[in-house]
Every structure is written in C-alpha cells, then in structure tokens.
Scaffold this motif. Structure first.
Motif, PDB file in Angstrom:
ATOM      1  N   TYR A  78      -1.749  12.394 -13.602  1.00  0.00           N
ATOM      2  CA  TYR A  78      -1.548  13.576 -13.306  1.00  0.00           C
ATOM      3  C   TYR A  78      -0.442  14.284 -14.145  1.00  0.00           C
ATOM      4  CZ  TYR A  78      -1.436  17.881 -10.334  1.00  0.00           C
ATOM      5  OH  TYR A  78      -1.489  19.110  -9.632  1.00  0.00           O
ATOM      6  N   GLU A  79      -0.961  15.446 -14.868  1.00  0.00           N
ATOM      7  CA  GLU A  79      -0.036  16.028 -15.877  1.00  0.00           C
ATOM      8  C   GLU A  79       0.461  17.335 -15.289  1.00  0.00           C
ATOM      9  OE1 GLU A  79       0.772  14.502 -18.432  1.00  0.00           O
ATOM     10  OE2 GLU A  79      -0.955  12.782 -18.359  1.00  0.00           O
ATOM     11  N   ARG A  80       1.685  17.366 -14.931  1.00  0.00           N
ATOM     12  CA  ARG A  80       2.321  18.626 -14.223  1.00  0.00           C
ATOM     13  C   ARG A  80       2.779  19.491 -15.278  1.00  0.00           C
ATOM     14  NH1 ARG A  80       6.518  18.877 -11.804  1.00  0.00           N
ATOM     15  NH2 ARG A  80       6.238  20.800 -10.960  1.00  0.00           N
ATOM     16  N   TRP A  81       3.081  18.850 -16.676  1.00  0.00           N
ATOM     17  CA  TRP A  81       3.439  19.767 -17.453  1.00  0.00           C
ATOM     18  C   TRP A  81       2.799  19.143 -18.997  1.00  0.00           C
ATOM     19  CZ3 TRP A  81       6.480  16.795 -14.415  1.00  0.00           C
ATOM     20  CH2 TRP A  81       7.158  15.922 -14.905  1.00  0.00           C
ATOM     21  N   ARG A  82       2.626  19.806 -20.344  1.00  0.00           N
ATOM     22  CA  ARG A  82       2.029  19.447 -21.102  1.00  0.00           C
ATOM     23  C   ARG A  82       3.135  18.682 -22.032  1.00  0.00           C
ATOM     24  NH1 ARG A  82      -0.157  24.098 -25.201  1.00  0.00           N
ATOM     25  NH2 ARG A  82      -1.059  24.639 -23.324  1.00  0.00           N
ATOM     26  N   GLN A  83       2.760  17.426 -22.430  1.00  0.00           N
ATOM     27  CA  GLN A  83       3.241  16.276 -23.390  1.00  0.00           C
ATOM     28  C   GLN A  83       3.009  17.178 -24.996  1.00  0.00           C
ATOM     29  OE1 GLN A  83       3.394  12.209 -22.657  1.00  0.00           O
ATOM     30  NE2 GLN A  83       1.717  12.783 -20.935  1.00  0.00           N
ATOM     31  N   ASP A  84       3.867  16.691 -25.814  1.00  0.00           N
ATOM     32  CA  ASP A  84       3.607  17.038 -27.216  1.00  0.00           C
ATOM     33  C   ASP A  84       2.423  16.117 -27.888  1.00  0.00           C
ATOM     34  OD1 ASP A  84       4.338  14.385 -27.801  1.00  0.00           O
ATOM     35  OD2 ASP A  84       6.536  15.195 -28.338  1.00  0.00           O
ATOM     36  N   ASP A  85       1.793  16.722 -28.639  1.00  0.00           N
ATOM     37  CA  ASP A  85       0.385  16.043 -29.124  1.00  0.00           C
ATOM     38  C   ASP A  85       0.492  14.582 -29.249  1.00  0.00           C
ATOM     39  OD1 ASP A  85      -0.446  18.704 -28.653  1.00  0.00           O
ATOM     40  OD2 ASP A  85      -0.851  19.112 -30.979  1.00  0.00           O
ATOM     41  N   PRO A  86       1.530  14.212 -30.238  1.00  0.00           N
ATOM     42  CA  PRO A  86       1.492  12.708 -30.475  1.00  0.00           C
ATOM     43  C   PRO A  86       1.438  11.773 -29.191  1.00  0.00           C
ATOM     44  CG  PRO A  86       3.206  13.574 -31.743  1.00  0.00           C
ATOM     45  CD  PRO A  86       2.512  14.926 -30.889  1.00  0.00           C
ATOM     46  N   ARG A  87       2.086  12.274 -27.952  1.00  0.00           N
ATOM     47  CA  ARG A  87       2.186  11.606 -26.766  1.00  0.00           C
ATOM     48  C   ARG A  87       0.701  11.617 -25.960  1.00  0.00           C
ATOM     49  NH1 ARG A  87       7.220   9.762 -25.588  1.00  0.00           N
ATOM     50  NH2 ARG A  87       9.101  10.442 -26.724  1.00  0.00           N
ATOM     51  N   ILE A  88       0.155  12.763 -26.055  1.00  0.00           N
ATOM     52  CA  ILE A  88      -1.060  13.120 -25.609  1.00  0.00           C
ATOM     53  C   ILE A  88      -2.099  12.033 -26.361  1.00  0.00           C
ATOM     54  CG2 ILE A  88      -3.165  14.568 -25.310  1.00  0.00           C
ATOM     55  CD1 ILE A  88      -0.909  17.024 -25.400  1.00  0.00           C
ATOM     56  N   TYR A  89      -2.146  11.817 -27.673  1.00  0.00           N
ATOM     57  CA  TYR A  89      -3.046  11.149 -28.461  1.00  0.00           C
ATOM     58  C   TYR A  89      -2.549   9.823 -28.129  1.00  0.00           C
ATOM     59  CZ  TYR A  89      -5.606  14.301 -31.025  1.00  0.00           C
ATOM     60  OH  TYR A  89      -6.478  15.390 -31.651  1.00  0.00           O
ATOM     61  N   ARG A  90      -1.648   9.390 -27.993  1.00  0.00           N
ATOM     62  CA  ARG A  90      -1.097   7.938 -27.357  1.00  0.00           C
ATOM     63  C   ARG A  90      -1.644   7.617 -26.087  1.00  0.00           C
ATOM     64  NH1 ARG A  90       2.848   5.390 -24.533  1.00  0.00           N
ATOM     65  NH2 ARG A  90       3.302   3.145 -25.037  1.00  0.00           N
ATOM     66  N   SER A  91      -1.608   8.606 -25.075  1.00  0.00           N
ATOM     67  CA  SER A  91      -2.341   8.315 -23.791  1.00  0.00           C
ATOM     68  C   SER A  91      -3.631   8.151 -23.814  1.00  0.00           C
ATOM     69  CB  SER A  91      -1.781   9.647 -23.047  1.00  0.00           C
ATOM     70  OG  SER A  91      -2.463   9.592 -21.708  1.00  0.00           O
ATOM     71  N   PHE A  92      -4.242   9.023 -24.684  1.00  0.00           N
ATOM     72  CA  PHE A  92      -5.820   8.774 -24.915  1.00  0.00           C
ATOM     73  C   PHE A  92      -6.142   7.304 -25.323  1.00  0.00           C
ATOM     74  CE2 PHE A  92      -6.710  13.513 -26.045  1.00  0.00           C
ATOM     75  CZ  PHE A  92      -6.651  13.985 -24.503  1.00  0.00           C
ATOM     76  N   MET A  93      -5.257   7.023 -26.489  1.00  0.00           N
ATOM     77  CA  MET A  93      -5.610   5.640 -26.958  1.00  0.00           C
ATOM     78  C   MET A  93      -5.107   4.521 -25.833  1.00  0.00           C
ATOM     79  SD  MET A  93      -6.840   5.470 -29.856  1.00  0.00           S
ATOM     80  CE  MET A  93      -6.832   3.776 -29.614  1.00  0.00           C
ATOM     81  N   ASN A  94      -4.253   4.789 -25.039  1.00  0.00           N
ATOM     82  CA  ASN A  94      -3.841   3.718 -24.068  1.00  0.00           C
ATOM     83  C   ASN A  94      -5.055   3.664 -23.041  1.00  0.00           C
ATOM     84  OD1 ASN A  94      -1.589   1.978 -22.656  1.00  0.00           O
ATOM     85  ND2 ASN A  94      -2.315   3.457 -20.916  1.00  0.00           N
ATOM     86  N   HIS A  95      -5.885   4.614 -22.682  1.00  0.00           N
ATOM     87  CA  HIS A  95      -6.684   4.785 -21.706  1.00  0.00           C
ATOM     88  C   HIS A  95      -8.117   4.165 -22.519  1.00  0.00           C
ATOM     89  CE1 HIS A  95      -4.961   6.293 -18.289  1.00  0.00           C
ATOM     90  NE2 HIS A  95      -4.463   7.438 -18.942  1.00  0.00           N
ATOM     91  N   ALA A  96      -8.365   4.415 -23.567  1.00  0.00           N
ATOM     92  CA  ALA A  96      -9.417   4.096 -24.638  1.00  0.00           C
ATOM     93  C   ALA A  96      -9.336   2.438 -24.349  1.00  0.00           C
ATOM     94  CB  ALA A  96      -9.456   4.773 -25.580  1.00  0.00           C
ATOM     95  N   ARG A  97      -8.272   1.777 -24.756  1.00  0.00           N
ATOM     96  CA  ARG A  97      -8.007   0.495 -24.897  1.00  0.00           C
ATOM     97  C   ARG A  97      -8.179  -0.087 -23.534  1.00  0.00           C
ATOM     98  NH1 ARG A  97      -3.475   1.806 -28.948  1.00  0.00           N
ATOM     99  NH2 ARG A  97      -4.474   1.450 -31.034  1.00  0.00           N
ATOM    100  N   ALA A  98      -7.754   0.376 -22.575  1.00  0.00           N
ATOM    101  CA  ALA A  98      -8.002  -0.083 -21.206  1.00  0.00           C
ATOM    102  C   ALA A  98      -9.244  -0.314 -20.707  1.00  0.00           C
ATOM    103  CB  ALA A  98      -6.942   0.482 -20.275  1.00  0.00           C
ATOM    104  N   LEU A  99     -10.126   0.994 -21.315  1.00  0.00           N
ATOM    105  CA  LEU A  99     -11.407   0.900 -20.863  1.00  0.00           C
ATOM    106  C   LEU A  99     -12.362  -0.023 -21.715  1.00  0.00           C
ATOM    107  CD1 LEU A  99     -11.813   4.843 -21.012  1.00  0.00           C
ATOM    108  CD2 LEU A  99     -11.956   3.471 -18.991  1.00  0.00           C
ATOM    109  N   ILE A 100     -12.016   0.026 -22.997  1.00  0.00           N
ATOM    110  CA  ILE A 100     -12.596  -0.867 -23.686  1.00  0.00           C
ATOM    111  C   ILE A 100     -12.424  -2.604 -23.308  1.00  0.00           C
ATOM    112  CG2 ILE A 100     -12.823  -2.119 -25.945  1.00  0.00           C
ATOM    113  CD1 ILE A 100     -11.939   0.648 -26.977  1.00  0.00           C
ATOM    114  N   THR A 101     -11.378  -2.970 -22.785  1.00  0.00           N
ATOM    115  CA  THR A 101     -10.970  -4.395 -22.162  1.00  0.00           C
ATOM    116  C   THR A 101     -11.405  -4.408 -20.739  1.00  0.00           C
ATOM    117  OG1 THR A 101      -8.562  -3.474 -22.112  1.00  0.00           O
ATOM    118  CG2 THR A 101      -9.268  -4.735 -24.027  1.00  0.00           C
ATOM    119  N   ARG A 102     -11.791  -3.213 -19.935  1.00  0.00           N
ATOM    120  CA  ARG A 102     -12.205  -3.347 -18.873  1.00  0.00           C
ATOM    121  C   ARG A 102     -11.231  -3.704 -17.749  1.00  0.00           C
ATOM    122  NH1 ARG A 102     -18.624  -5.749 -19.153  1.00  0.00           N
ATOM    123  NH2 ARG A 102     -19.224  -4.508 -20.839  1.00  0.00           N
ATOM    124  N   HIS A 103     -10.070  -2.910 -18.146  1.00  0.00           N
ATOM    125  CA  HIS A 103      -9.001  -3.024 -16.941  1.00  0.00           C
ATOM    126  C   HIS A 103      -9.435  -2.079 -15.734  1.00  0.00           C
ATOM    127  CE1 HIS A 103      -6.479  -5.851 -18.620  1.00  0.00           C
ATOM    128  NE2 HIS A 103      -6.371  -5.306 -20.071  1.00  0.00           N
TER     129      HIS A 103
END
Length: 257
Positions: free
Chosen positions: A161-186
């Motif tokens: 849940y994103e109540r406020w906008r993070q800066d772009d580096p943190r957003i991309y880091r969040s995307f990557m965190n989820h992508a890696r979790a999806l790839i490793t099937r967590h």
C-alpha cells in the motif's frame, strides 16, 4: 492467520458471541491493533450495531483501547494480557501479540497499517490466509511486502500500500524486489494499492519502461546508490502480468468507541 468466515447457521446467542470474539481476537493478534470500524467490518457489522459487543469485551478486559494524539483523540483497540492468554490457551502463537507503543504514536505508521487492514478486509472472500508484514519471513535480501494473502488455489499474492509517492530510485528498487521474489516463487503476484490516482499513474509510467535501472541499498544508512546496470523485465515471460496497480483509497478508518 487463517481466514475464518461467519457461520450463518449459528443462532444461539452464546455461540454467536464466541464466534465474534474469536474473529476479533485473531485479527488483533495478527495486526496487533485496529479501529472499531474495521473490526466491525470484519464481523460484517457496523460500528453502531456492534457497540454493545465491543463494550462487553472492554468491560471483560479482554481488549483495551488507546488514543492517538495525532487523530483527534480517536480510539483504537488492542489485546490485553487476558486476551493474549485466551488466545494462548486456544493454541495460537502469541509470541508477537503486542506492538511497540512508539509505532502506534507515529501517525504515518498508524494510518498506513489501518489502510493495509482495510485492503485485506476487501479481499477476505477470495483468500484463506493472511500474514501481516511483521510476521512474514523472507530470506535476505528481500524486503517484506505489507501483507501476504494465500489463495485457495494454492498461491500467495503480496500487497503493498502506497499512501505517498516514493522517489524514483526507491520505486524501481521496489519493482526489482518484487520481481526477484516472483522469479524465485516466494509469491505469485503483487497488488500495488494507491491512495491517490496520480501516484498510481506515476508508478505505472515507471513500470512501463523497457529497462529498469538497478540500485544498491545500504541497510546501515538507508541510502540508495545506482548500480550502473539495468533489468529488462520483458526477458522474463509473463513477469509484467504478475503486477496489478489499483487506486484504492482506504476511506475513514479513524473512529471512536
């Protein structure tokens, strides 16, 4: 927490009260605190129609309320020691039954946690288990989502849940965190939920990039620095399909009893 649903066949008043008490105590055990309005919704009721029920729990000292200095003295509910003892006797794991008072005194944490609970409540009919972020176990270096929900079709989805906008580096880091979790099937999917539609559009715009810049996160300082590399999400089949972006304002979760 296993998601239990109300039994419409129960008619005996004591059985109905016992079921309602069990649902409320289990919710407070998982999320450590909640609002009267959200707990009433958990029971399929309104705050007004459940007033006597919650007053009885308070008088029996099974739950207790506290006031937040940030929200016009609104009251919230949490377990008492007697409530924790009841859950322990019932076989629940009560190791994390209490939250730190400092977290409840921080407005941003308070409202964010209530918004996450609201998001979970709207999805209870489609899932059979929920784990709040404080109870999620993921290996390093993964960051935990705000909640995980388990489908009867045997897969997990993450909620952020994103109540406020993070800066772009943190957003991309969040995307990557989820992508890696999806790839490793967590887990198998991600809900990104937004209080403001403008934030949703901004995240979607960054998400649509052909390559995502990668960043290093320094846990000791909290700083993020460019890694100088890029990740191409389209090289992973169906990866983008696992992300869902939704405008979901949490509404008024600040109430009193």
């Amino acid at each position: 927490m296993r998601i239990e649903h109300r039994d419409p066949t129960l008619t005996y008043p004591q059985a109905v009260r016992a079921e309602k008490r069990r649902l409320v105590l289990d919710w407070l055990l998982e999320f450590q605190f909640s609002s009267v309005d959200l707990l009433a919704r958990r029971l399929g009721l309104t705050a007004q129609s459940s007033y006597k029920f919650f007053r009885a729990l308070l008088e029996d000292q099974i739950i207790q309320h506290f006031k937040s200095v940030h929200t016009n003295q609104s009251r919230y509910l949490m377990l008492t020691k007697a409530g924790v003892d009841l859950l322990q006797v019932a076989g629940r794991d009560v190791a994390h039954a209490h939250t730190q008072t400092s977290r409840l005194n921080r407005y941003a944490h308070l409202v964010h946690d209530l918004a996450v609970q609201h998001a979970v409540l709207t999805r209870l009919d489609h899932y059979d288990e929920v784990i709040w972020d404080k109870h999620i176990t993921l290996p390093e270096p993964f960051d935990k989502p705000d909640a995980l929900m388990h489908s009867p079709q045997h897969y997990w989805v993450a909620l952020d849940y994103e109540r406020w906008r993070q800066d772009d580096p943190r957003i991309y880091r969040s995307f990557m965190n989820h992508a890696r979790a999806l790839i490793t099937r967590h887990y198998s999917g991600v809900y990104y939920l937004f209080d403001r539609e403008s934030d949703l559009v901004h995240y979607q715009t960054l998400f649509a990039a052909q390559a995502w810049p990668e960043y290093h996160y320094h846990r000791q300082t909290g700083n993020i620095t460019p890694a100088g590399t890029h990740f191409q999400p389209d090289t992973i089949e169906h990866l983008r399909d696992c992300f869902l972006f939704l405008h979901e304002p949490h509404g008024n979760t600040l109430d009193s009893l």
